[in-house]
Write a protein that holds these residues in place. Sequence first.
Motif, PDB file in Angstrom:
ATOM      1  N   THR A  61      62.643   2.463 -56.621  1.00 18.00           N
ATOM      2  CA  THR A  61      63.261   1.988 -55.376  1.00 18.00           C
ATOM      3  C   THR A  61      63.413   3.108 -54.361  1.00 18.00           C
ATOM      4  N   GLU A  62      63.883   4.279 -54.822  1.00 19.13           N
ATOM      5  CA  GLU A  62      64.100   5.384 -53.883  1.00 19.13           C
ATOM      6  C   GLU A  62      62.772   5.954 -53.394  1.00 19.13           C
ATOM      7  N   TYR A  63      61.751   5.915 -54.227  1.00 24.69           N
ATOM      8  CA  TYR A  63      60.428   6.347 -53.777  1.00 24.69           C
ATOM      9  C   TYR A  63      59.933   5.440 -52.642  1.00 24.69           C
ATOM     10  N   ARG A  64      60.133   4.131 -52.785  1.00 24.86           N
ATOM     11  CA  ARG A  64      59.736   3.193 -51.723  1.00 24.86           C
ATOM     12  C   ARG A  64      60.549   3.439 -50.456  1.00 24.86           C
ATOM     13  N   ASN A  65      61.848   3.705 -50.621  1.00 28.65           N
ATOM     14  CA  ASN A  65      62.686   3.998 -49.460  1.00 28.65           C
ATOM     15  C   ASN A  65      62.174   5.213 -48.699  1.00 28.65           C
ATOM     16  N   CYS A  66      61.777   6.231 -49.455  1.00 23.52           N
ATOM     17  CA  CYS A  66      61.282   7.457 -48.826  1.00 23.52           C
ATOM     18  C   CYS A  66      59.930   7.230 -48.160  1.00 23.52           C
TER      19      CYS A  66
END
Length: 318
Positions: A61-66
């Motif tokens: 999820t955080e990779y997609r956010n970044c």
Amino acid sequence: MESLGELLKGWPQASSIHEQAERKMSELMQDPLVERLLAKHPELDAATVRLNLNRVYQYVTEYRNCTNCPGLDQCPNDFEGHYTLLSVETAGPNVQLNDRKVSCKKFIAKRNEEQIRSRVRSFYVDEKVLQGGYSSDEILNKDAERLKAVGQVLRYTMKTKEQGLQTEGLYLTGSFGTGKTFLMGYMLHELAKAGYSGVIVYMPDFVEDLKAMLHEPGKLKETVDLMKETDLLIFDDIGAENLNPWVRDHVLGSILNYRMNRKPTFYTSNYDLDALEMHFSFTNKDGDERHKGERLMNRVRPYVEIVHVTGSNKRERM
């Protein structure tokens, strides 16, 4: 950011928690990011992933956010400017999946910029001068008439970066609005990035404030000591101040006497050096004191390279 547990609770109640987890597990295992992680670590099996499902979910999820970053001030991750990174450790038959928070490039850039700004103090100078995001291309192309002056400032900046702090400073002289303060702001910003501390002082306001500090000896000493010790000291618009003998002889004289042969001092002025000496030689209180003007200039003239800043008045365009 919503955790995996919160996500599962929000799913339709008809499905059991086990079914929800299995479905999410299946989705995560097919995610390209997880597929690359598994390919890199073949020892990582589905059972280990299942035990660390929340970590894997946060990682993805955080990779997609970044990837779709909305900006540092709107960062949707748990810790602003950070993302989750997974690592695999193997100890015999045991495989462990660990997570840690890593600073993103934008957070690192912001932190570096804050560190740069913390090295520079300004007294009565517009903060925009120090926070303008300078580039050598910008100062080279802004006005072709001042190209020689720009070259001198750039060479001095590079020399300091390569050889260390110099004992000689620069004296920028020229007409109103030609960008003398702008050039000094650029130099300060560049050398702050190299680790040097700096102070820039707008002289007319500073001198008036010094007079008020007569009744605050602690604050006066702190201010004078800061100007003595900083790596780079800039007196901006020197010659435009309303001097009295005490400021000239006991404050400016003390600061410059300490810095000469130790650290560089810089000046911007509408006066050339001879006219500045005349300015230092006269005060409203004691009249003409040529020898005192000469004494102060002996702490200025031998310790500067003169930079003539020519060009059009930038302020008239605003």
